[in-house]
Design an enzyme around this catalytic site. Structure first.
Site, PDB file in Angstrom:
ATOM      1  N   ALA A 138      38.720  55.191  17.048  1.00 50.92           N
ATOM      2  CA  ALA A 138      39.877  56.069  16.811  1.00 50.92           C
ATOM      3  C   ALA A 138      40.925  55.270  16.055  1.00 50.92           C
ATOM      4  O   ALA A 138      40.822  54.035  15.948  1.00 50.92           O
ATOM      5  CB  ALA A 138      40.443  56.575  18.121  1.00 50.92           C
ATOM      6  N   LYS A 139      41.893  55.926  15.492  1.00 48.53           N
ATOM      7  CA  LYS A 139      43.045  55.241  14.906  1.00 48.53           C
ATOM      8  C   LYS A 139      44.172  56.247  14.795  1.00 48.53           C
ATOM      9  O   LYS A 139      43.932  57.442  14.632  1.00 48.53           O
ATOM     10  CB  LYS A 139      42.700  54.715  13.501  1.00 48.53           C
ATOM     11  CG  LYS A 139      43.520  53.530  13.084  1.00 48.53           C
ATOM     12  CD  LYS A 139      43.082  52.288  13.844  1.00 48.53           C
ATOM     13  CE  LYS A 139      43.701  51.025  13.319  1.00 48.53           C
ATOM     14  NZ  LYS A 139      42.997  49.840  13.821  1.00 48.53           N
TER      15      LYS A 139
END
Ligand code: NAD
Length: 449
Positions: A138-139
């Site tokens: 994720a980011k």
């Protein structure tokens, strides 16, 4: 045979349910898959696709694995210190949901965009799968210039951003961590805001926290130590001795300074260092303890007695055995790659080599230990922080480092073995090992319903 909507059977991309017809009439619509477009996404997806080609991945599986599974864009107001209200845009992209919760950092920078977060989330999936961590990638981040925000404004921004993305995060859903312009302080605000929403303290909702709030011992040195652990073993496999190797390092921060100190303690000779203000070169080796003391007093490396000054990028080209970029992305480019005078590049920084430079280094037979492996000690220790928080039982820094070492070396072994077997670069092998893992997870979970 072509189908009515223009897609070939077995090779259809997403949205075969009439998208071609819709797009033909609605020119203003963004084509499916273009939502993620950015320069970084082009690089990340090119790397993914060339590894998927080598793995002969089914096109239907490939498109299911490449595009992010979930993304949230939020626009939210923050009260400035002068009373004005400013609207900020933030993102959180969750790339793969097939393996456990997702994990990845949060950055505050003017260039943060959906496409940038998507690329960084894909790389996090690769890194986690390569290290065998039970996470998808994720980011996230907020598009802002953090240098023009006061600490109080940053706190309000962090708390509001946390509440905005609250519906999709949590210790079993998605666990944020620090990235550019965020650190322990922001993670403490993040953890507190999340905890306020659920009504009790949840340290495992975020990693990279201060130790007193459930952070882990050994986090600060983790990435640098991971670089050194993998380099030690790699050098042995190449039949070299680490002691006596000449090493040049660009970056003397969290990562570069730890790498310089640990390598020097193991007998390597640090012949060049650089930070944002300039570089220093000493062909017979720098005294790293003295360099630390100098930087503690003078902030920057420049002026270190007995060393020759160099530009920040000049250190990349000094004669050495091992070159370690540990500062910024895109430092080794098509322009300077032909002039590097090293035998091995170890990517401690994220994305320091452009794809064109990578091809030049391959042609020049300079091996590159890729970022997803070389700097993965950081995310591995984040995982160990999450584990300790869940079990409410904490280890000392030695135990954390040893557990991380085991995991990094196992990944290194898989990558080197596959690269030998298939005759590919270490970067390609790292992508292949990772993609195989999460492709298998997605295959086994099948398609719901
Ligand atoms: P940092 O901010 O602590 O240090 C960066 C260093 O690079 C500083 O010494 C700075 O002066 C130097 N620098 C900046 N611009 C430069 C330039 N143009 N030329 C030469 N030197 C320059 O950052 P860090 O945490 O050490 O991270 C360095 C790299 O490692 C980044 O690419 C980061 O994404 C990556 N990384 C860090 C971690 C971590 O745990 N800190 C984990 C994984 C990857």
């Amino acid at each position: 045979m072509m189908r009515p909507n223009g897609s070939e059977p077995g090779r259809e991309r997403r949205g075969s349910g009439g998208w071609a017809d819709v797009l033909a009439h609605e020119q203003h619509l963004v084509a499916p898959g273009s939502e993620w477009r950015s320069a970084l996404w082009a690089v990340a997806s090119e790397q993914f696709n060339s590894a998927a080609d080598r793995l002969d991945l089914d096109p239907q599986v490939r498109v299911r694995l490449l595009d992010p599974r979930r993304a949230l864009t939020v626009n939210f107001p923050v009260r400035r210190d002068n009373g004005d209200i400013e609207i900020f845009t933030g993102y959180r992209v969750q790339h793969t949901l097939a393996i456990g919760p997702t994990k990845g950092g949060i950055r505050y920078a003017p260039g943060v965009s959906l496409g940038e977060c998507a690329a960084l989330a894909l790389w996090m999936t690769i890194k986690c799968a390569l290290l065998g961590l039970p996470f998808g990638g994720a980011k996230g981040g907020v598009r802002c210039d953090p240098t023009r925000l006061s600490p109080a404004e940053l706190e309000r921004l962090t708390r509001r951003y946390t509440s905005e993305i609250f519906p999709i995060i949590g210790p079993d859903r998605d666990i944020p961590a620090p990235d550019m312009a965020t650190g322990e302080r922001e993670m403490a605000w993040f953890m507190d805001t999340y905890s306020q929403q659920v009504g009790h303290g949840v340290p495992e909702s975020v990693t990279g926290k201060p130790v007193v709030l459930g952070g882990t011992a050994g986090r600060q040195a983790a990435t640098g130590l991971g670089v050194v652990f993998s380099l030690e073993t790699l050098v042995e496999r190449l039949g070299w001795r680490l002691a006596g190797q000449r090493v040049a390092i660009q970056g003397f921060g969290n990562v570069g300074a730890v790498v310089a100190g640990e390598l020097s303690r193991r007998g390597a000779s640090i012949v060049a260092l650089a930070d944002v203000a300039g570089g220093i070169v000493a062909p017979n080796g720098l005294d790293i303890d003295a360099v630390h003391a100098w930087v503690a007093e003078h902030r920057f490396l420049r002026g270190f007695p007995g060393a020759e000054p160099k530009t920040q990028n000049g250190v990349l080209e000094v004669p050495c055995d091992i070159l370690i970029p540990a500062a910024l992305e895109a430092q080794i480019t098509a322009e300077n790659a032909p002039r590097l005078q090293c035998r091995l590049v170890v990517e401690a920084a994220n994305g320091p080599t452009t794809p064109e430079a990578d091809r030049i280094l391959t042609d020049r037979r300079i091996n590159v230990l890729p970022d997803v492996l070389a700097n993965a000690g950081g995310v591995t220790v984040s995982y160990l922080e999450w584990v300790q928080d869940q079990q409410k039982y904490f280890w000392d820094a030695d135990e954390v480092a040893q557990r991380m070492r085991g995991q990094v070396l196992e990944a290194l072994d898989r990558v080197l073995t596959l690269a030998d077997e298939r005759g590919v670069t270490w970067r390609m092998a790292a992508q292949m090992v990772a993609i195989q893992r999460f492709a298998e997870a997605a295959r086994l979970r099948a398609v719901y319903p």
